[in-house]
Motif scaffolding. Sequence first.
Motif, PDB file in Angstrom:
ATOM      1  N   UNK A 182      23.998  38.415  42.897  1.00 45.45           N
ATOM      2  CA  UNK A 182      24.825  37.682  43.857  1.00 45.45           C
ATOM      3  C   UNK A 182      26.283  38.136  43.769  1.00 45.45           C
ATOM      4  N   UNK A 183      26.691  38.500  42.580  1.00 47.38           N
ATOM      5  CA  UNK A 183      28.077  38.921  42.395  1.00 47.38           C
ATOM      6  C   UNK A 183      28.299  40.303  43.004  1.00 47.38           C
ATOM      7  N   UNK A 184      27.370  41.217  42.709  1.00 49.83           N
ATOM      8  CA  UNK A 184      27.516  42.564  43.273  1.00 49.83           C
ATOM      9  C   UNK A 184      27.480  42.497  44.803  1.00 49.83           C
ATOM     10  N   UNK A 185      26.551  41.676  45.313  1.00 48.21           N
ATOM     11  CA  UNK A 185      26.450  41.577  46.774  1.00 48.21           C
ATOM     12  C   UNK A 185      27.747  41.088  47.391  1.00 48.21           C
ATOM     13  N   UNK A 186      28.326  40.084  46.748  1.00 50.84           N
ATOM     14  CA  UNK A 186      29.595  39.572  47.275  1.00 50.84           C
ATOM     15  C   UNK A 186      30.661  40.671  47.300  1.00 50.84           C
ATOM     16  N   UNK A 187      30.677  41.454  46.239  1.00 44.09           N
ATOM     17  CA  UNK A 187      31.673  42.527  46.164  1.00 44.09           C
ATOM     18  C   UNK A 187      31.438  43.568  47.255  1.00 44.09           C
ATOM     19  N   UNK A 188      30.158  43.947  47.420  1.00 47.25           N
ATOM     20  CA  UNK A 188      29.872  44.926  48.475  1.00 47.25           C
ATOM     21  C   UNK A 188      30.268  44.394  49.840  1.00 47.25           C
ATOM     22  N   UNK A 189      29.959  43.143  50.045  1.00 44.63           N
ATOM     23  CA  UNK A 189      30.272  42.527  51.323  1.00 44.63           C
ATOM     24  C   UNK A 189      31.777  42.487  51.577  1.00 44.63           C
ATOM     25  N   UNK A 190      32.538  42.182  50.525  1.00 44.22           N
ATOM     26  CA  UNK A 190      33.994  42.106  50.684  1.00 44.22           C
ATOM     27  C   UNK A 190      34.568  43.483  50.987  1.00 44.22           C
ATOM     28  N   UNK A 191      34.049  44.512  50.323  1.00 46.92           N
ATOM     29  CA  UNK A 191      34.543  45.864  50.567  1.00 46.92           C
ATOM     30  C   UNK A 191      34.241  46.276  52.007  1.00 46.92           C
ATOM     31  N   UNK A 192      33.017  45.941  52.404  1.00 42.15           N
ATOM     32  CA  UNK A 192      32.648  46.282  53.769  1.00 42.15           C
ATOM     33  C   UNK A 192      33.594  45.615  54.759  1.00 42.15           C
ATOM     34  N   UNK A 193      33.849  44.354  54.483  1.00 44.95           N
ATOM     35  CA  UNK A 193      34.774  43.626  55.329  1.00 44.95           C
ATOM     36  C   UNK A 193      36.152  44.276  55.367  1.00 44.95           C
ATOM     37  N   UNK A 194      36.531  44.852  54.276  1.00 43.85           N
ATOM     38  CA  UNK A 194      37.852  45.492  54.199  1.00 43.85           C
ATOM     39  C   UNK A 194      37.813  46.890  54.803  1.00 43.85           C
ATOM     40  N   UNK A 195      36.609  47.437  54.972  1.00 42.48           N
ATOM     41  CA  UNK A 195      36.476  48.740  55.618  1.00 42.48           C
ATOM     42  C   UNK A 195      36.530  49.938  54.689  1.00 42.48           C
ATOM     43  N   UNK A 196      36.246  49.712  53.406  1.00 44.65           N
ATOM     44  CA  UNK A 196      36.172  50.874  52.519  1.00 44.65           C
ATOM     45  C   UNK A 196      34.742  51.002  52.002  1.00 44.65           C
ATOM     46  N   UNK A 197      34.266  52.250  51.855  1.00 45.12           N
ATOM     47  CA  UNK A 197      32.941  52.425  51.287  1.00 45.12           C
ATOM     48  C   UNK A 197      32.912  51.964  49.837  1.00 45.12           C
ATOM     49  N   UNK A 198      31.785  51.432  49.429  1.00 46.64           N
ATOM     50  CA  UNK A 198      31.636  50.896  48.078  1.00 46.64           C
ATOM     51  C   UNK A 198      30.276  51.331  47.548  1.00 46.64           C
ATOM     52  N   UNK A 199      30.229  51.930  46.369  1.00 48.87           N
ATOM     53  CA  UNK A 199      29.000  52.501  45.839  1.00 48.87           C
ATOM     54  C   UNK A 199      28.776  51.996  44.425  1.00 48.87           C
ATOM     55  N   UNK A 200      27.522  51.698  44.090  1.00 45.47           N
ATOM     56  CA  UNK A 200      27.212  51.307  42.720  1.00 45.47           C
ATOM     57  C   UNK A 200      27.077  52.565  41.867  1.00 45.47           C
ATOM     58  N   UNK A 201      27.710  52.549  40.722  1.00 44.03           N
ATOM     59  CA  UNK A 201      27.626  53.701  39.821  1.00 44.03           C
ATOM     60  C   UNK A 201      27.003  53.240  38.514  1.00 44.03           C
ATOM     61  N   UNK A 202      25.958  53.917  38.103  1.00 48.29           N
ATOM     62  CA  UNK A 202      25.240  53.513  36.883  1.00 48.29           C
ATOM     63  C   UNK A 202      25.230  54.648  35.861  1.00 48.29           C
ATOM     64  N   UNK A 203      26.272  55.482  35.905  1.00 50.41           N
ATOM     65  CA  UNK A 203      26.339  56.644  35.008  1.00 50.41           C
ATOM     66  C   UNK A 203      26.365  56.222  33.544  1.00 50.41           C
ATOM     67  N   UNK A 204      26.868  55.042  33.245  1.00 52.64           N
ATOM     68  CA  UNK A 204      26.947  54.622  31.845  1.00 52.64           C
ATOM     69  C   UNK A 204      25.516  54.567  31.272  1.00 52.64           C
ATOM     70  N   UNK A 205      24.565  54.087  32.125  1.00 50.33           N
ATOM     71  CA  UNK A 205      23.184  53.994  31.668  1.00 50.33           C
ATOM     72  C   UNK A 205      22.390  55.261  31.969  1.00 50.33           C
ATOM     73  N   UNK A 206      22.669  55.892  33.111  1.00 54.50           N
ATOM     74  CA  UNK A 206      21.780  56.964  33.566  1.00 54.50           C
ATOM     75  C   UNK A 206      22.422  58.351  33.551  1.00 54.50           C
ATOM     76  N   UNK A 207      23.663  58.459  33.113  1.00 51.20           N
ATOM     77  CA  UNK A 207      24.315  59.772  33.115  1.00 51.20           C
ATOM     78  C   UNK A 207      24.630  60.208  34.528  1.00 51.20           C
ATOM     79  N   UNK A 208      24.675  61.523  34.732  1.00 55.20           N
ATOM     80  CA  UNK A 208      25.088  62.098  36.013  1.00 55.20           C
ATOM     81  C   UNK A 208      24.259  61.571  37.175  1.00 55.20           C
TER      82      UNK A 208
END
Lengths: 414, 414, 414, 414
Positions: C244-270
């Motif tokens: 729910x938290x990530x979704x809210x963040x994505x939604x807010x970014x979208x509303x602001x008009x900037x692309x927003x991407x989840x990055x999981x490099x800490x767990x999955x590397x490149x």
Amino acid sequence: MIENHLYWGNGIDLDPRRISWKRAMDLNDRSLRRIITGLQDERDFTHETGFNITVASEVMAIFCLAENLADLRDRLGRIVVGKSRSGRDVTAADLKAHGSMAALLKDALAPNLVQSLEHTPALVHGGPFANIAHGCNSVIATKTALQLADYVVTEAGFGADLGAEKFFDIKCREAGLTPAASVVVATVRALKYHGGVSLKNLPKENPDAVERGFANLRRHLENLAKFGVPTVVAVNAFASDFPSERERLFSLCQGFGVPCVLATHWAEGGKGATDLATKVLETIAAETTSRFAPLYPLEMPLLEKLRTIAREIYRADDLEIDSSLVKELAALDATPVGRFPVCIAKTPYSFSADPENRGAATDFTLPVREIRVSAGAGFVVAITGDLMTMPGLPKHPAAETIDVDAEGNIVGLS
Amino acid sequence: MIENHLYWGNGIDLDPRRISWKRAMDLNDRSLRRIITGLQDERDFTHETGFNITVASEVMAIFCLAENLADLRDRLGRIVVGKSRSGRDVTAADLKAHGSMAALLKDALAPNLVQSLEHTPALVHGGPFANIAHGCNSVIATKTALQLADYVVTEAGFGADLGAEKFFDIKCREAGLTPAASVVVATVRALKYHGGVSLKNLPKENPDAVERGFANLRRHLENLAKFGVPTVVAVNAFASDFPSERERLFSLCQGFGVPCVLATHWAEGGKGATDLATKVLETIAAETTSRFAPLYPLEMPLLEKLRTIAREIYRADDLEIDSSLVKELAALDATPVGRFPVCIAKTPYSFSADPENRGAATDFTLPVREIRVSAGAGFVVAITGDLMTMPGLPKHPAAETIDVDAEGNIVGLS
Amino acid sequence: MIENHLYWGNGIDLDPRRISWKRAMDLNDRSLRRIITGLQDERDFTHETGFNITVASEVMAIFCLAENLADLRDRLGRIVVGKSRSGRDVTAADLKAHGSMAALLKDALAPNLVQSLEHTPALVHGGPFANIAHGCNSVIATKTALQLADYVVTEAGFGADLGAEKFFDIKCREAGLTPAASVVVATVRALKYHGGVSLKNLPKENPDAVERGFANLRRHLENLAKFGVPTVVAVNAFASDFPSERERLFSLCQGFGVPCVLATHWAEGGKGATDLATKVLETIAAETTSRFAPLYPLEMPLLEKLRTIAREIYRADDLEIDSSLVKELAALDATPVGRFPVCIAKTPYSFSADPENRGAATDFTLPVREIRVSAGAGFVVAITGDLMTMPGLPKHPAAETIDVDAEGNIVGLS
Amino acid sequence: MIENHLYWGNGIDLDPRRISWKRAMDLNDRSLRRIITGLQDERDFTHETGFNITVASEVMAIFCLAENLADLRDRLGRIVVGKSRSGRDVTAADLKAHGSMAALLKDALAPNLVQSLEHTPALVHGGPFANIAHGCNSVIATKTALQLADYVVTEAGFGADLGAEKFFDIKCREAGLTPAASVVVATVRALKYHGGVSLKNLPKENPDAVERGFANLRRHLENLAKFGVPTVVAVNAFASDFPSERERLFSLCQGFGVPCVLATHWAEGGKGATDLATKVLETIAAETTSRFAPLYPLEMPLLEKLRTIAREIYRADDLEIDSSLVKELAALDATPVGRFPVCIAKTPYSFSADPENRGAATDFTLPVREIRVSAGAGFVVAITGDLMTMPGLPKHPAAETIDVDAEGNIVGLS
């Protein structure tokens, strides 16, 4: 005025690394012995210095050797406060400080007339340290007294190897005084201590220890004879003295050929010193001419002056002195300072520099660790051990008990 | 006694890193502002400290707020000299120092009666700093005068935003005094300066600058009204004032509704202040009841007390204060210190903390940089700028010209 | 070389009170932060100074801005180490120190090629502080990378208000770099913290707090737009994030008009950053022309540069700056230093100078406490809070557990 | 770790006034000789300390005496860093610092094999000071070499009165080494200097001065005989030697009964030392049994150990030592430290403590000024003069000429 001069541009190019003058304040504050001043202010010089108590300041020595206000002012002006970057001595006169210092001391320069408990007059005036300075009261007070009385008694502390030597070689020579006699104060207790008795065993009767400790007194008597002044031994009576001990001391003095008188003034006041006074007057009367002379001539090189005192008075085999100090003294010999008398700062507890070497120390050398010039006072100081020029408070200072009570009275002073 | 306590075992576990008490000495010696004491002695603590001049010591503030000797002793005992390792305040009483401090001050606590050049009596007694302390003479002197005279005039410096505020909120509240009237001293010259005229151009006639600078005076008058005390403006006459400038000032005061009187006592002595005195007496007589009240109640949290002064008196938009200080104040609110009045250390040259912001400064915040508790004096100090509690000498100190002449007279004093 | 120059006669008349250069040593040694050097040696100057860690030295900033060895040498020579007595800047070149400094750094100036855990190349080169310096890796490394790869990713810490602003206004401008896109790294956890959640409550699901904290991120995004560079938000995934938290963040970014991407490099590397990389490349491709521009022109007066950053980036109402600093800046404007960019040392925890003022701080002023010129690096530093340029060790430093075992192996490193 | 321990609560009650351990850094930085650290941080202790260069640290002495890594670790743990408030020694092990110190030194403990210009192997390993430490390379290196070669040559500087005595009495005894022969290196030039020739006149032919200076060499030869080791004199040839001078030296050695060989390795490399090597091998072969023995037994009281070296090796009449130091030594005798050998820090320029007392000094006492215990190294240091454990730079340090040229080459190194 020193740091202020640095702050405002340092017109006389004083080297902040070589300021030797310390502040003085009459407190027991050991934390002020060595301090660093002037932290982090854009124009202030950070440097290491310290505080002396008033009596350890050269100002006190000068005050006690000055002939009059003009002489005081001149001497104050000659105080060396440090070095310039080019190596020249920087004086209080260079800082224009001597006039105002003299102004501050103007009233103090008049001797202070007080009275004893028995209402006899006494002039109390000045008290320079007896290690880095000469340890006697002021020339002005002594000369004033000489004009007012038939006989003048003065004190020179502490230990005749220090007090008497400096009184004769520094004060009397400087002021043109001719002492007629000297009195050595001895106690049975101190002689026993010099005879090897521990503090704990001092209360026990021990006339043999008195005899052993007499070696110390005998050396003082021999030393005083070298100045051409007749001597009387005053035995300062203690309630704890045993008759056998006093008798032994009297007998030993008689054997040595000096008069010895019991003095009980501590218990009886002036009456207790009448015998002593009588004996001193007799001794003076018996001398037909004054034969007083200092131990060494001022023309002698400074190193020889030191060596002469060390050998003749302390009975050291020789000085122990680094070649760098020898050179420093030789350089001073080429200046007017070379004609100054010397003032040795040494422990009063021993003829040697080791305070635990009691009795009549022999087979030792005198280590000279540092040379200081007191240009205003007019002598060269040789340091032979640790010096303490700012005392500390005891574990429970009197201030802890001094108080005011409910009526506003001050209590707890004793 | 602090360092001595550390030296002898530190029985009360004083933290040598958190000793806040400084030595005091009445000299202009800037090199002693920040020093390090106790260098390299086996048992001495090295720590950073400094010297204050006497008037900057909390002892002076205490002395001026004490009701009597017993109160003085108690307050001295409450002085916080540092922290223990566990974070507890360590006081002078913990060191058993307060009794002897009171004993030393016992005679000083009696007010000093002197006379003016015209032989009128004045009590001169105490002089605490007007930044870190409250800047008024002693409570004892004021109360003594109130018992001896019909009217008592006292001074509270410097600037009514500092002097009057502290007099009212600290001294009057603490001592239960009810002032009947206040006099604000103004000069044409200072108003022109506040009106934007440079120092160089102050001698030129410029009544418009007086009018612009009146914004500063008007704010002081508004501020004084907040304490419920009627005010008279005394125009301290300067020879350089132009009639047009004085007239403008009188006209502006009249417009504001406060009486304004020319005072020429500097030139004419008491006679020159007669009009002023008459006007003050009239003003007092015209008030039927005393309406004096402090600006804020002691129950207010400390941060609010500071904000109230900043907004009501200085007219700052708000405080600029780090959250760490906010927390510190909140912690104090939970202790008896929370009921102390506050004493703001601020420049007297501006209503703001920036000395160059003249006139009636607006649109500024008041930066609070440090909080200190004067537990003996009984107030909390807020520092808003650089503090100077040990002055320095000028480039050519008077000591350079003071001297003794050939006849022994002191010269060069003026 | 500074103190040695003083020792040997001080030919260039360096003022020992105004040496600003500190030693650097790469240790965590808080006791060396503020020290006094040169105690009591006849020719040594006692002065207050301190140690920095290496990365806090201006040498590190210079190293990272130098174009080549000759430029490095010239910049090192321009370092100001203090002032002469006449007030002139004294530089490393005046001490003839820059040549040997450059010689020492010659090999270090070649960028260090290392590889990631996945064997992709990385240039690790330089690490200046992000408060008193610009906080980015070296210009040489970046330019080298640009010649070796199609896309170069670099990091500019910490907080886009500090890191990005300095990267753009100092490094890119100085080195002629034109960044094609920026990536803002955000975490759900940090946004919740900025949204007012206490550290203790961060583990609890709270999408509304994310929304409140988004005010902080939004401001960073607005700020980056001011530099004309397109931005992508990378959400650095934490295992503790709630959907729910990530979704809210994505939604807010979208509303602001900037692309927003989840990055999981800490767990999955490149692999975990592939989406992010793809989005960044799309963003770059979508831009037809580079519109990058610094926030302010170098011709702007220094005070205005500071005010511009404070208002445009931090959103302060204004600077809080003493008139003395205003004058200092005005004096610098009249010299080539006036054309330097400015580097503000501020906490990264808040847009304001108060680390506890979270979220999108408003209604504050930015207090400027000190100005320093880094003449070799080529920027003017404005200090807005407490600075720490020499860290301390924790209560139990790793050194307490590091050891060698019976076989001679080092143990306890982790 | 010391100051950090104090900072974080001082669990082992280290007395900040009695921290004896100094930081070490391998720079010529005289301003760091005596410093004050930890100014004005609320939790930091201000104290006086200083920096040593690495070779002056007890760590270097320990490193050179350690048998292996475990022994190194133990010795590091025994280093005394100061005193607790109750007077107990506080060690590096108390601070848990010895494990990580050993870890840091792990690789360094393996001896470093290098080659001479003629490609012969040499182990270079460790370099403790020859005054406060024993001045020889590491035990590990020597023992390694003994296992690798038929003959091992090592150096023990400076001056046989210091170097040889410490090599024999400290290193050989500690490590169980039995040296087969000793080589004393002499130069005509140095003997002339000891014979009273000034530096200016050394170039002039003067065989008589060689003869006078031989008194110095003769004493060294007598001293070496006291250790039961045969000696060869190596005359280190100088181009400036006159044949008459060399002849006189050879003749004097012959008269004394020790072999004397000219060594020209400086000019000719290994070939120039062949005669010397041959003579040494002959000398070793001629000895049927090793008669090596230290000068004094470890059971001897510390004061007697010092006196034995002073009289037997330096030929002082006696020690000059304060009773406080005598007591300190006596107290140590009652602990395991009493069985440590002693390490005298004395000038190498004279047999006495006065560097200007050349030749074969007689009629002097050896002043012992300070006693230090190197508990990890395992010896007691006696200081007899000024010590320099952090050098300074010359007036024109090499750093002024070192530079990089336009091609990026380092220049000015020679």
